[in-house]
Design an enzyme around this catalytic site. Structure first.
Site, PDB file in Angstrom:
ATOM      1  N   LYS A  64       0.824  -1.217   0.000  1.00 22.03           N
ATOM      2  CA  LYS A  64       0.000   0.000   0.000  1.00 22.03           C
ATOM      3  C   LYS A  64       0.860   1.270   0.000  1.00 22.03           C
ATOM      4  O   LYS A  64       0.647   2.171  -0.810  1.00 22.03           O
ATOM      5  CB  LYS A  64      -0.947   0.021   1.220  1.00 22.03           C
ATOM      6  N   THR A  65       1.838   1.302   0.902  1.00 23.47           N
ATOM      7  CA  THR A  65       2.702   2.482   0.998  1.00 23.47           C
ATOM      8  C   THR A  65       3.511   2.642  -0.281  1.00 23.47           C
ATOM      9  O   THR A  65       3.662   3.752  -0.809  1.00 23.47           O
ATOM     10  CB  THR A  65       3.670   2.314   2.196  1.00 23.47           C
ATOM     11  N   ASP A 108      -1.297   6.609   6.551  1.00 27.97           N
ATOM     12  CA  ASP A 108      -1.247   5.172   6.849  1.00 27.97           C
ATOM     13  C   ASP A 108      -2.150   4.885   8.047  1.00 27.97           C
ATOM     14  O   ASP A 108      -2.375   5.763   8.881  1.00 27.97           O
ATOM     15  CB  ASP A 108       0.199   4.778   7.158  1.00 27.97           C
ATOM     16  N   THR A 157      -5.776  -1.589   6.853  1.00 32.77           N
ATOM     17  CA  THR A 157      -5.908  -3.034   6.895  1.00 32.77           C
ATOM     18  C   THR A 157      -7.361  -3.415   7.179  1.00 32.77           C
ATOM     19  O   THR A 157      -7.720  -4.584   7.070  1.00 32.77           O
ATOM     20  CB  THR A 157      -5.018  -3.595   8.025  1.00 32.77           C
ATOM     21  N   ARG A 218       6.518  -8.117   2.227  1.00 37.75           N
ATOM     22  CA  ARG A 218       7.389  -7.699   3.329  1.00 37.75           C
ATOM     23  C   ARG A 218       7.991  -8.915   4.029  1.00 37.75           C
ATOM     24  O   ARG A 218       9.163  -8.914   4.396  1.00 37.75           O
ATOM     25  CB  ARG A 218       6.649  -6.824   4.329  1.00 37.75           C
TER      26      ARG A 218
HETATM   27  P1  ADP Z   1       2.072  -1.981   3.209  1.00 40.25           P
HETATM   28  O1  ADP Z   1       2.078  -0.476   3.132  1.00 40.25           O
HETATM   29  O2  ADP Z   1       0.890  -2.600   2.523  1.00 40.25           O
HETATM   30  O3  ADP Z   1       2.230  -2.511   4.611  1.00 40.25           O
HETATM   31  P2  ADP Z   1       4.621  -1.738   1.867  1.00 40.25           P
HETATM   32  O4  ADP Z   1       4.258  -0.853   0.726  1.00 40.25           O
HETATM   33  O5  ADP Z   1       5.336  -1.105   3.016  1.00 40.25           O
HETATM   34  O6  ADP Z   1       3.329  -2.518   2.393  1.00 40.25           O
HETATM   35  O7  ADP Z   1       5.482  -2.947   1.260  1.00 40.25           O
HETATM   36  C1  ADP Z   1       6.282  -3.796   2.069  1.00 40.25           C
HETATM   37  C2  ADP Z   1       7.572  -4.132   1.339  1.00 40.25           C
HETATM   38  O8  ADP Z   1       7.309  -4.971   0.233  1.00 40.25           O
HETATM   39  C3  ADP Z   1       8.292  -2.912   0.776  1.00 40.25           C
HETATM   40  O9  ADP Z   1       9.669  -3.043   1.000  1.00 40.25           O
HETATM   41  C4  ADP Z   1       7.983  -2.937  -0.704  1.00 40.25           C
HETATM   42  O10 ADP Z   1       9.027  -2.420  -1.460  1.00 40.25           O
HETATM   43  C5  ADP Z   1       7.755  -4.402  -1.000  1.00 40.25           C
HETATM   44  N1  ADP Z   1       6.690  -4.585  -1.982  1.00 40.25           N
HETATM   45  C6  ADP Z   1       5.374  -4.530  -1.726  1.00 40.25           C
HETATM   46  N2  ADP Z   1       4.654  -4.792  -2.832  1.00 40.25           N
HETATM   47  C7  ADP Z   1       5.542  -5.018  -3.817  1.00 40.25           C
HETATM   48  C8  ADP Z   1       5.412  -5.368  -5.211  1.00 40.25           C
HETATM   49  N3  ADP Z   1       4.211  -5.530  -5.774  1.00 40.25           N
HETATM   50  N4  ADP Z   1       6.537  -5.533  -5.922  1.00 40.25           N
HETATM   51  C9  ADP Z   1       7.740  -5.403  -5.336  1.00 40.25           C
HETATM   52  N5  ADP Z   1       7.938  -5.088  -4.041  1.00 40.25           N
HETATM   53  C10 ADP Z   1       6.860  -4.899  -3.275  1.00 40.25           C
END
Ligand code: ADP
Length: 334
Positions: A64-65, A108, A157, A218
């Site tokens: 998401k981030t 977030d 979430t 992650r």
């Molecule tokens: P969320 O905000 O949903 O908790 P993040 O955006 O922080 O998740 O992603 C977690 C990690 O996974 C980050 O380091 C990100 O670079 C990696 N990541 C997430 N989705 C992808 C994707 N589709 N392709 C490559 N890397 C990803």
């Protein structure tokens, strides 16, 4: 990389390298989501307007981030971020009045933003203006301040915990799914090359890590780092299939990617509660807060078919009993 510098370098040793995907092309999987975002971004750009507000919904660690930052990149917009629970009305007002035209404002854990703070955002989201109190007490006046045309990007979430009217003000609500092992393997491969120093990992080892990453980017990234350490200390640094297996056994990550926490959760439910328990009881029994249980542990157990949510509580399924090596209870015949 100014885009990476503000809020979430997350203290990773490698944060100085831009490890996150920076463009939609680099973002792995989520084909429909990417297509949808491309359409909105292209349309907004061709009209010279801000994007409609976006709400990203998924369990933690699915991107998401990352997507919020990518959207800013692809729009050529500035990016500001905040975390929901910490925000007060005045913080929001200060941030909002300082946004540039078409800025992406990322919040977030937006479901944890206080109700009255959510409400104070309605005029900002709808009409790009915000009401500010001037002075105090009965003599206080309200002035209306115009804002730049910005895009609010929320991440949550738990979509259901957002107030209905707040949720409805997001023009685009986008759900991210768990990734396939093949998609995660691509990410592991890429990360192994980008880490400094790069990690030598064999293809079948990549797949083994991917397979046990619970469909979550992650988790895969953290796993690669842990297994890299293991390979460095216990072997010659190369992650072969055998080393990967050995390391995962050592870190107690099982065939399905469940870790000690997941197994403790299921075991507790089965042994203490005979396979059926309420959230509160489980939280106390495993000394974990309810939110973590609901947002981190349970979604994947549900996806695996190990857990169902019923009006009578959480229920461990036969599959969960079998996975943990318990005889299946008769009352639960499927
Ligand atoms: P969320 O905000 O949903 O908790 P993040 O955006 O922080 O998740 O992603 C977690 C990690 O996974 C980050 O380091 C990100 O670079 C990696 N990541 C997430 N989705 C992808 C994707 N589709 N392709 C490559 N890397 C990803």
């Amino acid at each position: 990389q100014t885009l990476l510098s503000d809020s979430d370098s997350e203290g990773l040793e490698d944060s100085q390298y831009s490890l996150r995907p920076q463009t939609l092309d680099e973002f792995i999987g989520q084909g429909r989501v990417k297509k949808q975002l491309r359409i909105h971004i292209e349309a907004a750009k061709s009209r010279g307007q801000a994007l409609a507000h976006i709400l990203f919904v998924s369990p933690p660690g699915l991107g998401k981030t990352t997507l919020a930052r990518i959207v800013a990149n692809e729009m050529g917009s500035s990016f500001k971020s905040a975390v929901g629970p910490a925000m007060e009305r005045l913080d929001i007002a200060t941030l909002l009045t300082n946004l540039e035209e078409r800025a992406i404002f990322f919040i977030d854990e937006i479901h944890r933003m206080k109700g009255y703070v959510q409400e104070s955002m309605y005029p900002a989201m709808e009409d790009y203006k915000i009401d500010l109190p001037i002075g105090q007490g009965p003599a206080a006046d309200i002035i209306t301040v115009p804002l730049a045309h910005f895009t609010l990007v929320g991440a949550t979430t738990r979509e259901g915990l957002l107030g209905g009217p707040f949720r409805d003000r997001f023009g685009n609500r986008i759900h991210l799914d768990y990734y396939s092992p093949e998609e995660i393997q691509i990410a592991i491969n890429r990360l192994s090359e980008r880490l400094q120093p790069s990690v030598k990992i064999e293809e079948d080892a990549e797949y083994e890590l991917a397979r046990r990453s619970r469909g979550t980017m992650r988790i895969a990234e953290n796993m690669l780092r842990k297994v890299r350490d293991y390979a460095t200390v216990e072997s010659d640094g190369i992650i072969t299939y055998e080393i990967a297996q050995e390391a995962l056994d050592f870190f107690e990550i099982d065939e399905l990617g469940l870790d000690d926490n997941d197994r403790t959760y299921l075991r507790t439910m089965i042994e203490k509660f005979r396979g059926r328990a309420g959230l509160k009881a489980m939280a106390v029994a495993v000394s974990e807060d309810e939110r973590t249980i609901e947002e981190v542990y349970e979604p994947y157990l549900i996806k695996l078919g190990f857990l169902t949510l019923t009006p009578m509580g959480r229920v461990a399924t036969d599959a969960a009993y079998q996975h943990l090596g318990y005889p299946t209870p008769e009352y639960q015949s499927t």
